[in-house]
Design an enzyme around this catalytic site. Structure first.
Site, PDB file in Angstrom:
ATOM      1  N   PRO A 141      34.645  15.743 -31.079  1.00  0.00           N
ATOM      2  CA  PRO A 141      33.862  15.868 -30.524  1.00  0.00           C
ATOM      3  C   PRO A 141      32.908  14.940 -29.907  1.00  0.00           C
ATOM      4  O   PRO A 141      33.390  13.720 -30.532  1.00  0.00           O
ATOM      5  CB  PRO A 141      32.213  16.014 -32.071  1.00  0.00           C
ATOM      6  CG  PRO A 141      33.201  15.778 -33.321  1.00  0.00           C
ATOM      7  CD  PRO A 141      34.910  16.009 -32.751  1.00  0.00           C
ATOM      8  N   ASN A 142      32.771  14.839 -28.955  1.00  0.00           N
ATOM      9  CA  ASN A 142      31.778  13.945 -27.771  1.00  0.00           C
ATOM     10  C   ASN A 142      33.522  13.135 -27.049  1.00  0.00           C
ATOM     11  O   ASN A 142      32.707  12.713 -26.297  1.00  0.00           O
ATOM     12  CB  ASN A 142      31.310  12.804 -29.216  1.00  0.00           C
ATOM     13  CG  ASN A 142      30.253  13.887 -29.410  1.00  0.00           C
ATOM     14  OD1 ASN A 142      29.156  14.616 -28.646  1.00  0.00           O
ATOM     15  ND2 ASN A 142      29.620  13.552 -30.288  1.00  0.00           N
TER      16      ASN A 142
ATOM     17  N   ARG B 281      30.425   8.227 -21.372  1.00  0.00           N
ATOM     18  CA  ARG B 281      29.502   7.624 -23.045  1.00  0.00           C
ATOM     19  C   ARG B 281      29.613   6.029 -23.981  1.00  0.00           C
ATOM     20  O   ARG B 281      31.025   5.611 -24.017  1.00  0.00           O
ATOM     21  CB  ARG B 281      30.458   8.466 -24.080  1.00  0.00           C
ATOM     22  CG  ARG B 281      29.925   8.728 -25.544  1.00  0.00           C
ATOM     23  CD  ARG B 281      30.772   9.133 -26.330  1.00  0.00           C
ATOM     24  NE  ARG B 281      30.475   9.063 -27.650  1.00  0.00           N
ATOM     25  CZ  ARG B 281      31.607   9.187 -29.193  1.00  0.00           C
ATOM     26  NH1 ARG B 281      32.400   9.772 -29.179  1.00  0.00           N
ATOM     27  NH2 ARG B 281      31.031   9.148 -29.961  1.00  0.00           N
TER      28      ARG B 281
ATOM     29  N   TYR C 268      33.372   2.878 -25.261  1.00  0.00           N
ATOM     30  CA  TYR C 268      35.018   3.633 -25.445  1.00  0.00           C
ATOM     31  C   TYR C 268      35.910   2.970 -24.038  1.00  0.00           C
ATOM     32  O   TYR C 268      36.307   3.714 -24.300  1.00  0.00           O
ATOM     33  CB  TYR C 268      34.359   4.797 -25.770  1.00  0.00           C
ATOM     34  CG  TYR C 268      33.667   5.316 -27.185  1.00  0.00           C
ATOM     35  CD1 TYR C 268      34.411   5.404 -28.377  1.00  0.00           C
ATOM     36  CD2 TYR C 268      32.156   5.332 -27.161  1.00  0.00           C
ATOM     37  CE1 TYR C 268      34.158   5.557 -29.226  1.00  0.00           C
ATOM     38  CE2 TYR C 268      31.774   5.388 -28.434  1.00  0.00           C
ATOM     39  CZ  TYR C 268      32.671   5.603 -29.906  1.00  0.00           C
ATOM     40  OH  TYR C 268      32.059   6.074 -30.456  1.00  0.00           O
TER      41      TYR C 268
ATOM     42  N   ASN D  18      42.941  12.151 -31.976  1.00  0.00           N
ATOM     43  CA  ASN D  18      41.523  11.088 -31.959  1.00  0.00           C
ATOM     44  C   ASN D  18      39.694  12.512 -32.914  1.00  0.00           C
ATOM     45  O   ASN D  18      39.977  13.205 -32.328  1.00  0.00           O
ATOM     46  CB  ASN D  18      40.985  10.387 -30.745  1.00  0.00           C
ATOM     47  CG  ASN D  18      39.339   9.461 -31.068  1.00  0.00           C
ATOM     48  OD1 ASN D  18      39.254  10.093 -32.010  1.00  0.00           O
ATOM     49  ND2 ASN D  18      39.444   9.118 -30.165  1.00  0.00           N
TER      50      ASN D  18
ATOM     51  N   ALA E 139      33.733  11.496 -35.237  1.00  0.00           N
ATOM     52  CA  ALA E 139      33.214  11.605 -35.989  1.00  0.00           C
ATOM     53  C   ALA E 139      33.817  12.078 -37.075  1.00  0.00           C
ATOM     54  O   ALA E 139      33.630  11.851 -38.808  1.00  0.00           O
ATOM     55  CB  ALA E 139      31.963  11.466 -36.275  1.00  0.00           C
TER      56      ALA E 139
ATOM     57  N   GLU F 258      46.744   8.952 -35.860  1.00  0.00           N
ATOM     58  CA  GLU F 258      45.725   9.223 -35.918  1.00  0.00           C
ATOM     59  C   GLU F 258      45.391   7.942 -35.279  1.00  0.00           C
ATOM     60  O   GLU F 258      45.181   6.500 -35.282  1.00  0.00           O
ATOM     61  CB  GLU F 258      44.975   9.328 -37.019  1.00  0.00           C
ATOM     62  CG  GLU F 258      43.303   8.662 -37.232  1.00  0.00           C
ATOM     63  CD  GLU F 258      43.338   9.004 -38.626  1.00  0.00           C
ATOM     64  OE1 GLU F 258      43.714   8.798 -39.411  1.00  0.00           O
ATOM     65  OE2 GLU F 258      41.270   9.097 -38.531  1.00  0.00           O
TER      66      GLU F 258
ATOM     67  N   HIS G 223      41.561   5.719 -32.826  1.00  0.00           N
ATOM     68  CA  HIS G 223      40.664   5.662 -32.670  1.00  0.00           C
ATOM     69  C   HIS G 223      40.303   3.889 -31.427  1.00  0.00           C
ATOM     70  O   HIS G 223      40.963   3.328 -31.285  1.00  0.00           O
ATOM     71  CB  HIS G 223      39.954   5.337 -34.107  1.00  0.00           C
ATOM     72  CG  HIS G 223      39.845   6.503 -34.886  1.00  0.00           C
ATOM     73  ND1 HIS G 223      38.479   7.324 -34.452  1.00  0.00           N
ATOM     74  CD2 HIS G 223      40.259   6.859 -36.104  1.00  0.00           C
ATOM     75  CE1 HIS G 223      38.989   7.657 -35.631  1.00  0.00           C
ATOM     76  NE2 HIS G 223      40.122   7.472 -36.478  1.00  0.00           N
TER      77      HIS G 223
ATOM     78  N   ARG H 249      32.291  -1.524 -36.992  1.00  0.00           N
ATOM     79  CA  ARG H 249      31.025  -1.068 -36.747  1.00  0.00           C
ATOM     80  C   ARG H 249      30.829  -0.465 -38.217  1.00  0.00           C
ATOM     81  O   ARG H 249      30.886  -1.214 -39.160  1.00  0.00           O
ATOM     82  CB  ARG H 249      31.687   0.029 -36.190  1.00  0.00           C
ATOM     83  CG  ARG H 249      32.285  -0.737 -34.707  1.00  0.00           C
ATOM     84  CD  ARG H 249      32.969   0.976 -33.821  1.00  0.00           C
ATOM     85  NE  ARG H 249      31.789   0.991 -33.267  1.00  0.00           N
ATOM     86  CZ  ARG H 249      31.013   2.686 -32.373  1.00  0.00           C
ATOM     87  NH1 ARG H 249      32.761   3.934 -32.810  1.00  0.00           N
ATOM     88  NH2 ARG H 249      30.742   3.561 -32.573  1.00  0.00           N
TER      89      ARG H 249
HETATM   90  C1  DQA Z   1      35.809   7.818 -32.466  1.00  0.00           C
HETATM   91  C2  DQA Z   1      35.067   6.383 -33.450  1.00  0.00           C
HETATM   92  C3  DQA Z   1      34.397   7.699 -34.279  1.00  0.00           C
HETATM   93  O1  DQA Z   1      33.244   6.649 -35.401  1.00  0.00           O
HETATM   94  C4  DQA Z   1      33.514   8.049 -33.386  1.00  0.00           C
HETATM   95  O2  DQA Z   1      32.196   9.102 -33.858  1.00  0.00           O
HETATM   96  C5  DQA Z   1      34.320   8.498 -32.257  1.00  0.00           C
HETATM   97  C6  DQA Z   1      35.416   7.493 -31.814  1.00  0.00           C
HETATM   98  C7  DQA Z   1      37.042   6.695 -31.672  1.00  0.00           C
HETATM   99  O3  DQA Z   1      37.229   6.736 -30.591  1.00  0.00           O
HETATM  100  O4  DQA Z   1      36.786   5.031 -31.606  1.00  0.00           O
HETATM  101  O5  DQA Z   1      33.500  10.002 -31.489  1.00  0.00           O
HETATM  102  O6  DQA Z   1      36.992   8.229 -32.704  1.00  0.00           O
END
Ligand code: DQA
Length: 156
Positions: A16-17, A24, A29, A80, A83, A104, A106, A113
Site C-alpha cells: 500500500p501507498n 509521497r 521516500y 516491499n 505498512a 524484504e 524498505h 522512525r
Molecule cells: C516503507 C516503510 C513503511 O513503514 C511505510 O508504511 C511504507 C513504506 C518503506 O519502504 O520505507 O509504506 O515500507
C-alpha cells in the site's frame, strides 16, 4: 554437454501507498517513482537471464492472491510490504507457505522512525532485508538474486 541455464521468474511486489512513490513524502521516500524502480529492477533481472513480474496493490488480499497465483512457479520474491510489514500475519503466513527466497525491502530506515515501524513481522520468513538505502534497496535485492543465479549456473 553444458545445460541451458534455468529460466527464472522474479516477483516484485509492492504494498500500500507505494504507487505514490515520487510524490509521497519525498524527504522520507525520495523522488524516484515506482515505474522507474520497476524498470531498473527489470533491467537487472533481464541481464541475469530472468523475467520480472511486477505487482502493486493497496489491498492485503490482492497481494496474497498475486503471491498464491504467481509464487509457486517463481524463483524468488522482492517485496516491499509497506505498512503491512509491521502487522500483516496473513502476508507472513503466505510467504512462509511459499517458502521461496525472499528479500524484504524498505526504502526508509524504519528503525529510525516511529516505534510502530520497528516491528517487522515478515522477518522470520524472509531470507533477508534491505532497509534504509532508498530506492537503491530494490536494486541491491535484485543484484543479490542475479549473483545467486550466476553461482547456480556455475554449479556453485
Ligand atoms: C516503507 C516503510 C513503511 O513503514 C511505510 O508504511 C511504507 C513504506 C518503506 O519502504 O520505507 O509504506 O515500507
Amino acid at each position: 554437454m553444458t545445460m541451458a541455464p534455468a529460466h527464472r521468474v522474479l516477483l516484485l511486489v509492492n504494498g500500500p501507498n507505494l504507487n505514490r512513490l515520487g510524490q509521497r513524502d519525498p524527504n522520507v521516500y525520495g523522488s524516484t517513482n515506482l515505474e522507474t524502480i520497476e524498470a531498473t529492477v527489470r533491467t537487472t533481472v533481464s541481464a541475469a537471464g530472468g523475467t520480472l513480474k511486477s505487482f502493486q496493490s493497496n489491498h492485503e488480499g490482492a497481494l496474497i492472491d498475486f503471491l498464491q497465483t504467481e509464487g509457486p512457479a517463481s524463483t524468488g520474491i522482492i517485496i516491499n510490504p509497506g505498512a503491512f510489514g509491521h502487522y500483516s500475519y496473513a502476508l507472513r503466513d503466505c510467504l512462509a507457505d511459499l517458502g521461496k527466497p525472499c528479500v524484504e525491502v524498505h526504502i526508509s530506515n524504519v528503525h529510525q522512525r516511529e516505534a510502530f515501524r520497528h516491528q517487522l513481522v515478515l522477518s522470520p520468513v524472509v531470507t533477508g532485508q534491505v532497509v534504509g538505502l532508498g530506492a537503491d534497496g530494490y536494486e541491491v535485492a535484485a543484484q543479490w538474486f542475479a549473483n545467486r543465479f550466476m553461482r547456480e549456473d556455475a554449479g556453485q
